[in-house]
Design an enzyme around this catalytic site. Sequence first.
Site, PDB file in Angstrom:
ATOM      1  N   HIS A   1       0.813  -1.222   0.000  1.00  0.00           N
ATOM      2  CA  HIS A   1       0.000   0.000   0.000  1.00  0.00           C
ATOM      3  C   HIS A   1       0.844   1.270   0.000  1.00  0.00           C
ATOM      4  O   HIS A   1       0.373   2.336  -0.396  1.00  0.00           O
ATOM      5  CB  HIS A   1      -0.947  -0.007   1.197  1.00  0.00           C
TER       6      HIS A   1
ATOM      7  N   ASP B   1     -10.328  -4.331 -18.322  1.00  0.00           N
ATOM      8  CA  ASP B   1     -10.503  -5.415 -19.297  1.00  0.00           C
ATOM      9  C   ASP B   1      -9.145  -5.882 -19.826  1.00  0.00           C
ATOM     10  O   ASP B   1      -8.463  -5.163 -20.553  1.00  0.00           O
ATOM     11  CB  ASP B   1     -11.381  -4.897 -20.444  1.00  0.00           C
TER      12      ASP B   1
END
Length: 463
Positions: free
Chosen positions: A169, A386
């Site tokens: 993170h 995608d």
Amino acid sequence: MASSSSSSSSLNFTVRRCEPELVPPAIPTPHEVKLLSDIDDQDGLRFHVPMVQIYRKKESMAEKDPVQVIRQALSQTLVFYYPFAGRLREGPHRKLMVDCTGEGVMFIEADADVTLDQFGDSLQPPFPCYQELQYEVPGSQEITNTPLLLVQVTRLKCGGFFLAIRLNHTMCDGPGYQQFLSAWAEMARGATKPSIAPVWRRELLMARDPPRITCNHREYEQVPDTVKGTVTPNQDDMVQRSFFFGPLDIAALRRLIPQHLRHCTTFDLITACLWRCRTKALQIEADEDVRMMCVVNARGQFNSPLPVGYYGNGFAYPAAVTTAGKLCGKPFGYAVELINKVKGEMTEEYLQSVADLMVMKGRCLFTTVRSCIVSHLARFNIREVDFGWGEGVYAGVAQAGGGSFPGISFFCSAKNGKGEEGIVFPICLPAAAMERFSQEFNHMLRNKNQPQTTSATLIMSNL
């Protein structure tokens, strides 16, 4: 190739894994040391976030192997995002920096003898036997001197696959992750460079010289610990559930607030609901303070905005604070108003003050006592990313707490079994408190004037 069997109360399957390998950038990249910002390297971000993208089979991609496509695209993407291929080092005063060594990120190829349909309604966190779909490579859990990304692509019998990504993170936040993931997907679909060029520029969020704390940061207050209301990761009776909010659920919550709050967002409503139900479930004494910290994105809020392409952490989490008695005893609108108001505290000065506080107070941890944090990942549309197989079935965190503080909940976009669009969030609580949370949650969504069935669903797993 390793093989292991997994089972849950509803599902049994075997995962066969190849040995972990390092995927470096496709061509040599600069070897340099790059400092993280003073927002990036605070204690509260020094953990790995388990994320997952789930995709169904696509006939037009039948000849394509998702493992090969994603691995090759990852190597190409790391040319542009080469700091991810390096290793974190810690310098004086706990300052973190990236040693851009070009060593690469950890990658695992795997196959599972299970189909997506066999998961049923469990395509939301917590996933059955997720430890097999995102293998924890021994020695890779440290924050420094280990790969900054761990990726596992698991092919399924049906032609679909899990893309599990464990992310350090300190390197990026939600928008930064979405930007990196989108670039990776673009490369998988045949692009030669990302449509948005990555920007490092971490010096923009460094502390001033001299540093000075100019705002009231209740999210970093030192609070005496108490047994009641504090949830710790090492409790042995912890369970995890996901709660789904569909349009009917949001409408039910909106009917509980007065007219002057009708401008509030879906985030405000769900956060206030979670906070109130969680506080009641933990049976916190009425006079004790409770905190809800809201992750607020700073992009676009500055006089001198962070540049397009900046993928570092660019947020703060100001805390709404009240007593448990007021939160649970006053009308629901009280909690909603507190959430709505605290988001407005985020300014350029506020974030700069956080950076200064980190330097002055040793990169301290946020308040964990009787606290929770929410992050609205749903707004970043990572389910639409995608890789060639279309939109994901699910995209977001793989578990509550992000593998760190159990009080963190991430809101992710999802569809329920009926195909309704909504928001799902996982939550982690002791078993008895989880049952009380569920009861409070269902009670809040029950509207006596309009007794329609809501679309809220929940999933449970023992941790």
